[in-house]
Design an enzyme around this catalytic site. Structure first.
Site, PDB file in Angstrom:
ATOM      1  CG  ASP A  46      -0.352  -0.114   2.515  1.00 51.28           C
ATOM      2  OD1 ASP A  46       0.885  -0.191   2.591  1.00 51.28           O
ATOM      3  OD2 ASP A  46      -1.091  -0.102   3.532  1.00 51.28           O
ATOM      4  CB  SER A  47       4.561   1.718  -0.231  1.00 49.52           C
ATOM      5  OG  SER A  47       4.755   0.555  -1.003  1.00 49.52           O
ATOM      6  CG  ASP A  85       0.398  -4.092   1.979  1.00 56.67           C
ATOM      7  OD1 ASP A  85       0.455  -4.980   2.854  1.00 56.67           O
ATOM      8  OD2 ASP A  85       1.239  -3.187   1.874  1.00 56.67           O
ATOM      9  CD  GLU A 117       0.791  -1.722   7.635  1.00 57.27           C
ATOM     10  OE1 GLU A 117       0.573  -0.877   8.537  1.00 57.27           O
ATOM     11  OE2 GLU A 117       1.295  -1.418   6.540  1.00 57.27           O
ATOM     12  CD  GLU A 184       8.125  -0.435   7.224  1.00 54.39           C
ATOM     13  OE1 GLU A 184       7.145  -1.127   6.880  1.00 54.39           O
ATOM     14  OE2 GLU A 184       8.345   0.716   6.788  1.00 54.39           O
TER      15      GLU A 184
HETATM   16  O1  KIV Z   1       3.583  -1.126   1.556  1.00 52.80           O
HETATM   17  C1  KIV Z   1       4.728  -1.562   1.465  1.00 52.80           C
HETATM   18  O2  KIV Z   1       5.474  -1.291   0.515  1.00 52.80           O
HETATM   19  C2  KIV Z   1       5.197  -2.433   2.555  1.00 52.80           C
HETATM   20  C3  KIV Z   1       6.648  -2.813   2.535  1.00 52.80           C
HETATM   21  C4  KIV Z   1       7.469  -1.652   2.905  1.00 52.80           C
HETATM   22  C5  KIV Z   1       6.905  -3.985   3.391  1.00 52.80           C
HETATM   23  O3  KIV Z   1       4.447  -2.788   3.384  1.00 52.80           O
END
Ligand code: KIV
Length: 283
Positions: A46-47, A85, A117, A184
């Site tokens: 979700d980044s 995610d 998460e 993380e």
């Molecule tokens: O959303 C993301 O890119 C992540 C990674 C940093 C593990 O959760």
């Protein structure tokens, strides 16, 4: 030719002490690049909210946005295992919601697993999703979806008590059936201390070298994202500069009429051209 990576292969890599390579991807070309580079696991993180959708944090990204991105990535992958995610607000409220969202991701996108998460109630959600037959990755330490409650985007577990809480969450997610857990932004010492208790692969991002594998954000490692990179980012290319340079050169060529050149155009027989001009003259 590599065959499709399986969950069993990831477990075997951990057992053999062979590092697992994971990277994020958010669209068809980045998925193809990750696959061609031979990564083991691709995460539609979700980044994406920040790297490709321009939001300030991961919080606003929607299920529909993540479904579209994950589907594009699926179409670009042939070997890497695909994890999606589940976005903030799409799984926390109840086991039913978590299972329904996870099922929607698997049915719509063909992803192999989902990631959620935090420890706490997310442990129950992970257990419920696993019980519904969907593979889950856990995520502890700095959990960006709830960064506000963690004091912002900062490393976690820097005292023994805080570190113990992170370790307890990781162990609980493992017991709940997660096939892997992302650590993380926690001290390398914490990862090293808990690794003997982790039976499932631990994928680190800013969690030191003791993890079973590493994950980085595609746009960070290739230098595409404009923001200030986190401490744990190692940048392997400066594609943002290369891309700006390329688009600037194109703009210069258009403005100075150096582009297009004859080889970029289509031709027509001379007699057809003559006839066209005659027809146009009669209009
Ligand atoms: O959303 C993301 O890119 C992540 C990674 C940093 C593990 O959760």
């Amino acid at each position: 030719m590599r065959s499709k990576i399986t969950f069993a292969e990831l477990a075997a890599k951990k057992a053999a002490g062979e590092p697992i390579v994971m990277v994020t991807a958010y669209d068809h070309p980045s998925a193809q690049i990750a696959d061609a580079a031979g990564v083991d696991v691709v995460l539609v993180g979700d980044s994406a909210a920040m790297t490709v959708l321009g939001y300030e944090s991961t919080v606003p990204v929607t299920v529909d946005e993540m479904l579209m991105l994950t589907s594009a990535v699926r179409r670009g992958l042939s070997t890497a295992l695909l994890v999606a995610d589940l976005p903030f607000g799409s799984y926390e409220a109840s086991d039913q919601l978590a299972v329904a969202t996870a099922q929607r991701f698997v049915k719509t996108t063909g992803c192999d697993a989902v990631k959620i998460e935090r420890g706490g109630t997310s442990v129950d959600r992970a257990r419920a999703i696993v019980a519904a037959g969907i593979a889950v990755v856990g995520h502890v330490g700095l959990t960006p979806q709830t960064a506000a409650t963690l004091g912002g985007y900062r490393s976690q577990g820097r005292t023994a008590d805080e570190a113990l809480a992170v370790c307890r969450s990781a162990l609980a997610l493992q017991e709940a059936g997660c096939f892997a857990v992302v650590f993380e932004a926690i001290p390398s010492d914490v990862t090293e201390a808990v690794m003997p208790l982790m039976r499932v692969p631990v994928i680190g991002i800013g969690a030191g070298p003791a993890a079973d594998g590493q994950v980085l954000v595609f746009h960070d490692l290739l230098g595409i994202y404009g923001g200030r990179p986190a401490r744990f980012v190692k940048q392997y290319a400066d594609l943002r500069s290369a891309m700006i340079e390329g688009v600037t050169a194109y703009g210069d060529d258009v403005r100075t009429r150096r582009y297009p050149e004859p080889e970029h155009g289509y031709s027509m027989a001379a007699e057809e051209s003559t006839r066209l001009r005659a027809l146009l003259a009669d209009l």
